[in-house]
Design a protein around this motif. Structure first.
Motif, short mmCIF file in Angstrom:
data_model
loop_
_atom_site.label_atom_id
_atom_site.label_comp_id
_atom_site.label_asym_id
_atom_site.label_seq_id
_atom_site.Cartn_x
_atom_site.Cartn_y
_atom_site.Cartn_z
N ALA A 99 6.16 4.16 -4.20
CA ALA A 99 6.80 3.06 -5.13
C ALA A 99 6.88 3.66 -6.40
N LEU A 100 5.69 4.13 -7.05
CA LEU A 100 5.62 4.83 -8.18
C LEU A 100 6.70 5.88 -8.51
N TYR A 101 6.85 6.78 -7.52
CA TYR A 101 7.64 7.93 -7.37
C TYR A 101 9.25 7.28 -7.49
N LEU A 102 9.31 6.11 -6.59
CA LEU A 102 10.82 5.81 -6.56
C LEU A 102 11.38 5.29 -8.01
N LEU A 103 10.24 4.39 -8.65
CA LEU A 103 10.72 4.02 -9.95
C LEU A 103 10.71 5.03 -10.99
N ALA A 104 10.14 6.44 -10.93
CA ALA A 104 10.21 7.29 -11.63
C ALA A 104 11.63 8.11 -11.28
N ILE A 105 11.96 8.21 -10.55
CA ILE A 105 13.53 8.71 -10.15
C ILE A 105 14.42 7.72 -10.76
N SER A 106 14.31 6.64 -10.92
CA SER A 106 15.30 5.72 -11.57
C SER A 106 15.28 5.87 -13.09
N GLY A 107 14.37 6.68 -13.60
CA GLY A 107 14.48 6.78 -14.91
C GLY A 107 13.04 6.14 -15.64
N GLY A 108 12.54 6.92 -16.64
CA GLY A 108 11.28 6.60 -17.54
C GLY A 108 9.92 6.72 -16.73
N TRP A 126 -23.67 5.21 2.22
CA TRP A 126 -22.23 5.12 1.82
C TRP A 126 -21.45 3.67 1.68
N THR A 127 -21.77 2.78 2.50
CA THR A 127 -21.21 1.62 2.73
C THR A 127 -20.55 1.03 1.45
N VAL A 128 -21.51 0.54 0.58
CA VAL A 128 -21.00 0.04 -0.51
C VAL A 128 -20.17 0.89 -1.54
N PRO A 129 -20.32 2.03 -1.86
CA PRO A 129 -19.28 2.88 -2.37
C PRO A 129 -17.80 2.84 -1.82
N VAL A 130 -17.80 2.91 -0.27
CA VAL A 130 -16.70 2.76 0.50
C VAL A 130 -15.90 1.19 0.40
N LEU A 131 -16.93 0.42 0.25
CA LEU A 131 -16.13 -0.98 0.21
C LEU A 131 -15.58 -1.07 -1.35
N ILE A 132 -16.05 -0.59 -2.37
CA ILE A 132 -15.72 -0.76 -3.52
C ILE A 132 -14.50 0.26 -3.65
N LEU A 133 -14.45 1.42 -3.00
CA LEU A 133 -12.86 1.88 -2.72
C LEU A 133 -12.10 1.03 -1.99
N ALA A 134 -12.35 0.47 -1.08
CA ALA A 134 -11.46 -0.31 -0.09
C ALA A 134 -11.03 -1.54 -1.27
N ALA A 135 -11.66 -2.01 -1.86
CA ALA A 135 -11.29 -3.12 -2.93
C ALA A 135 -10.27 -2.69 -3.78
N LEU A 136 -10.59 -1.41 -4.33
CA LEU A 136 -9.65 -0.80 -5.34
C LEU A 136 -8.28 -0.37 -4.46
N ARG A 137 -8.33 -0.05 -3.29
CA ARG A 137 -7.16 0.27 -2.43
C ARG A 137 -6.23 -1.17 -2.36
N ALA A 138 -6.97 -2.32 -2.14
CA ALA A 138 -6.20 -3.39 -1.87
C ALA A 138 -5.73 -4.06 -3.25
N ALA A 139 -6.36 -3.71 -4.29
CA ALA A 139 -5.87 -4.15 -5.52
C ALA A 139 -4.65 -3.48 -6.06
N LEU A 140 -4.47 -2.01 -5.74
CA LEU A 140 -3.47 -1.18 -6.10
C LEU A 140 -2.27 -1.51 -5.04
N GLN A 141 -2.62 -1.56 -3.88
CA GLN A 141 -1.63 -2.02 -3.00
C GLN A 141 -0.83 -3.28 -3.05
N GLU A 142 -1.53 -4.32 -3.47
CA GLU A 142 -0.80 -5.56 -3.73
C GLU A 142 -0.17 -5.68 -5.10
N GLU A 143 -1.12 -5.03 -6.26
CA GLU A 143 -0.46 -5.50 -7.39
C GLU A 143 0.53 -4.29 -7.89
N VAL A 144 0.43 -3.19 -7.68
CA VAL A 144 1.41 -2.38 -8.00
C VAL A 144 2.80 -2.39 -7.23
N ILE A 145 2.61 -2.61 -5.67
CA ILE A 145 3.85 -2.90 -4.83
C ILE A 145 4.32 -4.31 -4.97
#
Length: 258
Positions: free
Chosen positions: A84-93, A150-169
């Motif tokens: 999504a970020l790449y496609l926005l970049a192609i359209s300029g800026g 590694w459970t807690v670090p992975v869950l924190i990464l999973a939370a970041l994934r959800a935040a990036l997916q939903e808010e950026v897209i």
């Protein structure tokens, strides 16, 4: 049809095709699966209150491969965000500046993020509790039952994934493209909010409406602030609390969430 009108028609068709492809490899596909799941749940013999939905479940019974699969899943789920970020970049800026997805205003973004946590996070927990009591929300299991180092670090990464997916897209990218298609602001906000609610339908009817409300609030804030970063911060914090804090709360207060 004039050349200008033909060009405008072609541009609109290309934008709709691009939106369909981006959503088709990301949260649009999740929405379709969730709609099918809620139909299956509602037509099952067991009522919603007796069903469960597992988030971040174990992907292997061998810890080392479970970790590898978890990290691979998180990494590949972020590819549509990059697309999504790449496609926005192609359209300029710069897409990062266009969406306000940068570190130019860290303290403002953090403050606004925490404000959204207070506005959305606490009522969201209460809505889940009420939904469980009324029987229209399934029991959500937000983390693996087996706990490793590694459970807690992975869950924190999973939370970041959800935040990036939903808010950026669903917010940054979709708002940009729908504006280019000539949609009004509130029409965009409502469409984005309904999409957000639809891919949470697998959790039950209550989470659908809760996430629609969250989508309206987040969409209005994005329209007002012009920055997606506070939404990412808020979503990340809310999901960290849900993924990491919720299981701890269940251990300490087993009867709290019904």
């Amino acid at each position: 049809m004039t050349r200008a009108s033909r060009w405008a028609h072609l541009r609109r068709r290309r934008l709709w095709t691009e939106i369909a492809l981006v959503l088709g490899v990301s949260l649009g596909a999740s929405a379709v699966y969730s709609i099918v799941q809620i139909v299956q749940r509602l037509t099952a013999e067991t009522p919603l209150s007796g069903q469960t939905a597992t988030i971040n479940g174990s992907l292997s019974d061998r810890p080392v491969f479970d970790l590898v699969y978890q990290l691979l899943a998180i990494g590949f789920d972020l590819v549509p965000v990059a697309l999504a970020l790449y496609l926005l970049a192609i359209s300029g800026g710069s897409p990062f500046r266009r969406l306000g997805f940068d570190l130019r205003r860290p303290w403002s973004d953090l403050g606004r993020g925490w404000l959204l946590v207070a506005v959305i996070g606490v009522p969201g927990i209460l809505l889940y509790v009420v939904g469980r009591q009324l029987g229209f929300t399934v029991t959500v299991v937000p983390s693996p039952l087996d706990t490793y180092w590694w459970t807690v670090p992975v869950l924190i990464l999973a939370a970041l994934r959800a935040a990036l997916q939903e808010e950026v897209i669903v917010v940054g990218y979709l708002f940009t493209r729908l504006r280019q298609l000539g949609w009004g602001e509130w029409r965009i906000i409502l469409a984005s909010a309904v999409l957000r609610g639809s891919y949470h339908l697998y959790q039950g009817i209550g989470p659908f409406f809760g996430n629609v409300v969250m989508g309206v609030v987040f969409g209005w804030c994005y329209r007002r602030w012009g920055r997606v970063m506070p939404l990412v911060v808020a979503h990340w914090i809310i999901d960290i609390v849900s993924f990491v804090g919720y299981p701890l709360a269940l251990q300490l207060f087993p009867g709290l969430f019904g």
